[in-house]
Design a protein around this motif. Sequence first.
Motif, short mmCIF file in Angstrom:
data_model
loop_
_atom_site.label_atom_id
_atom_site.label_comp_id
_atom_site.label_asym_id
_atom_site.label_seq_id
_atom_site.Cartn_x
_atom_site.Cartn_y
_atom_site.Cartn_z
N GLU A 147 0.84 -1.20 0.00
CA GLU A 147 0.00 0.00 0.00
C GLU A 147 0.87 1.24 0.00
O GLU A 147 0.65 2.19 -0.75
CB GLU A 147 -0.92 0.04 1.24
CG GLU A 147 -2.01 -1.03 1.25
CD GLU A 147 -1.49 -2.39 1.72
OE1 GLU A 147 -0.36 -2.44 2.27
OE2 GLU A 147 -2.19 -3.40 1.52
N ARG A 148 1.87 1.23 0.86
CA ARG A 148 2.72 2.42 0.98
C ARG A 148 3.59 2.57 -0.26
O ARG A 148 3.90 3.69 -0.67
CB ARG A 148 3.55 2.34 2.26
CG ARG A 148 2.66 2.37 3.48
CD ARG A 148 3.45 2.21 4.74
NE ARG A 148 4.31 3.35 5.00
CZ ARG A 148 5.22 3.38 5.96
NH1 ARG A 148 5.41 2.33 6.72
NH2 ARG A 148 5.97 4.44 6.14
N VAL A 149 3.99 1.47 -0.84
CA VAL A 149 4.78 1.54 -2.08
C VAL A 149 3.93 2.18 -3.17
O VAL A 149 4.37 3.08 -3.88
CB VAL A 149 5.25 0.14 -2.53
CG1 VAL A 149 5.87 0.20 -3.92
CG2 VAL A 149 6.25 -0.42 -1.53
N LEU B 246 10.16 2.67 -0.67
CA LEU B 246 10.94 2.12 -1.77
C LEU B 246 10.31 0.80 -2.23
O LEU B 246 9.88 0.00 -1.42
CB LEU B 246 12.37 1.83 -1.30
CG LEU B 246 13.24 3.06 -1.00
CD1 LEU B 246 14.45 2.65 -0.16
CD2 LEU B 246 13.69 3.74 -2.28
N SER B 247 10.26 0.60 -3.52
CA SER B 247 9.67 -0.63 -4.04
C SER B 247 10.72 -1.74 -4.13
O SER B 247 11.92 -1.48 -4.04
CB SER B 247 9.09 -0.38 -5.43
OG SER B 247 10.15 -0.18 -6.34
N VAL B 248 10.27 -2.98 -4.33
CA VAL B 248 11.21 -4.10 -4.53
C VAL B 248 12.18 -3.76 -5.65
O VAL B 248 13.38 -4.01 -5.53
CB VAL B 248 10.50 -5.38 -5.03
CG1 VAL B 248 11.37 -6.58 -4.81
CG2 VAL B 248 9.15 -5.55 -4.43
N GLU B 249 11.66 -3.22 -6.73
CA GLU B 249 12.51 -2.91 -7.88
C GLU B 249 13.56 -1.88 -7.52
O GLU B 249 14.72 -2.01 -7.91
CB GLU B 249 11.65 -2.41 -9.05
CG GLU B 249 10.71 -3.45 -9.63
CD GLU B 249 11.42 -4.75 -10.01
OE1 GLU B 249 12.56 -4.67 -10.52
OE2 GLU B 249 10.85 -5.84 -9.78
N ASP C 26 17.46 -2.64 -7.76
CA ASP C 26 18.31 -1.78 -8.61
C ASP C 26 19.55 -1.32 -7.85
O ASP C 26 20.66 -1.34 -8.37
CB ASP C 26 17.56 -0.50 -9.00
CG ASP C 26 16.67 -0.71 -10.20
OD1 ASP C 26 16.68 -1.85 -10.72
OD2 ASP C 26 15.97 0.24 -10.59
N ILE C 27 19.33 -0.90 -6.61
CA ILE C 27 20.44 -0.32 -5.85
C ILE C 27 21.42 -1.39 -5.40
O ILE C 27 22.63 -1.26 -5.57
CB ILE C 27 19.90 0.48 -4.65
CG1 ILE C 27 19.16 1.72 -5.17
CG2 ILE C 27 21.04 0.92 -3.73
CD1 ILE C 27 18.27 2.37 -4.16
N LEU C 28 20.91 -2.48 -4.84
CA LEU C 28 21.81 -3.48 -4.28
C LEU C 28 22.35 -4.45 -5.33
O LEU C 28 23.41 -5.05 -5.16
CB LEU C 28 21.12 -4.25 -3.16
CG LEU C 28 20.77 -3.43 -1.91
CD1 LEU C 28 20.05 -4.30 -0.89
CD2 LEU C 28 22.01 -2.80 -1.29
N SER D 287 10.80 8.22 -4.36
CA SER D 287 11.76 8.49 -5.44
C SER D 287 12.90 9.37 -4.97
O SER D 287 14.04 9.24 -5.44
CB SER D 287 11.07 9.07 -6.69
OG SER D 287 10.13 10.02 -6.34
N VAL D 288 12.62 10.26 -4.02
CA VAL D 288 13.72 11.03 -3.41
C VAL D 288 14.67 10.06 -2.71
O VAL D 288 15.90 10.14 -2.85
CB VAL D 288 13.18 12.05 -2.38
CG1 VAL D 288 14.31 12.81 -1.74
CG2 VAL D 288 12.19 13.00 -3.05
N ALA D 289 14.10 9.11 -1.96
CA ALA D 289 14.91 8.14 -1.23
C ALA D 289 15.79 7.36 -2.19
O ALA D 289 16.98 7.14 -1.94
CB ALA D 289 13.99 7.18 -0.47
N LYS D 290 15.22 6.93 -3.31
CA LYS D 290 15.99 6.13 -4.25
C LYS D 290 17.17 6.93 -4.81
O LYS D 290 18.29 6.42 -4.87
CB LYS D 290 15.10 5.65 -5.39
CG LYS D 290 15.86 4.74 -6.34
CD LYS D 290 15.00 4.16 -7.43
CE LYS D 290 15.83 3.16 -8.24
NZ LYS D 290 15.11 2.68 -9.42
#
Lengths: 271, 83
Positions: A186-188, A194-197, A201-203, B16-19
């Motif tokens: 819901e919050r995503v 932050l979403s799973v994607e 992406d980052i890690l 998106s800011v966090a990302k």
Amino acid sequence: MTKIVVVTSGKGGVGKTTTSAALATGLAQRGHKTTVIDFDVGLRNLDLIMGCERRVVYDLVNVINGDANLKQGLIKDKRVEDLFILPASQTRDKDALTLEGVEKVLEGLKEMGMEYIICDSPAGIEKGALTAAYFADEAVVVTNPEVSSVRDSDRILGILSSKTRKAERGEGDIPASLLLTRYSPERVERGEMLSVEDVKDILAIDLLGVIPESQAVLNASNSGAPVILDSESDAGKAYEDAVARFLGEQRPHRFLTANKKGLFGRLFGAQ
Amino acid sequence: MSIFSYLLPKKEKSASVAKERLQIIVARERATRGGPDYLPQLQEELLMVVRKYVEVDQDAINIQVDRESGCEILELNITLPDE
Ligand SMILES: Nc1ncnc2c1ncn2[C@@H]1O[C@H](COP(=O)(O)OP(=O)(O)OP(=O)(O)O)[C@@H](O)[C@H]1O
Ligand SMILES: [Mg+2]
């Protein structure tokens, strides 16, 4: 063959112990002889989550120091065959946990025919976490969809790639996979989390699973039964999927989308 | 969230800011990873020296360690403000 798995995160309170308990229980349910070890010296918690706190007589440090032998230290789970728990000690002396001592314990467990040894790491990136990770063949990195947790996970990944025994011996990086926990679709969808994607992406590591934020986890810890035993619950199912993937099965990820509210719900629903 | 929030102009979503922030910090930290332990300190001190002469911000200095056929190269980039 024994596989040693470290469950680690850097940041505290993200779900390592919950995950270690679920993973170990799930592996044993599938007939794999498994021991889960609490490396959080001084802050033992795994025994409570596993519901065996009243059966603790000896602990990891006792076994290392030779006050007890391995068989005396291990607690056999009463619900699941092939599942053993080795609790952490409550001693404040963290130096009691030496690498030589840990190696001896792991060798003993191998001789007993354990297929999996799950190491529940303490938080941080210091000695305790390094000791839990040192002998690992594989890592599960537990992360919450939140900036400080993702950053800490990235730091832990850096540490895993240089500070394990395999890395030191030049045998390369141990495989590491991401377990994203306390996920709230819901919050995503509202753009607040932050979403799973995003996290993938980052890690840039494989995704082992996504565990939703769930009341079932609190219920499980209240009653001292790993959440994976609550097989009707969302978190229980998500952990069970993760165990299957851990063993090489392909399974689609569930619980990634919010329960759709109707138009009415969207217009008038509470925030 | 009410019906009105659909009519109002959208703020940038906090996720998106966090990302974006994470991508920047993680890239920075990866660059110095595996290098000598004194790198972060070195970076701080270099920044202080540069700031004696020009005002640059934290992101203006970029240190990177590269390994090439057995030798390590310390790469230092300082972006000066254009005046
Ligand atoms: N999926 C989830 N949904 C809801 N609550 C959760 C979930 N996962 C973990 N929690 C809660 O988060 C808290 C921390 O969990 P846990 O003890 O497993 O974290 P940890 O990483 O082992 O912490 P520490 O770093 O202190 O060892 C607990 O209160 C637990 O119930
Ligand atoms: Mg814990």
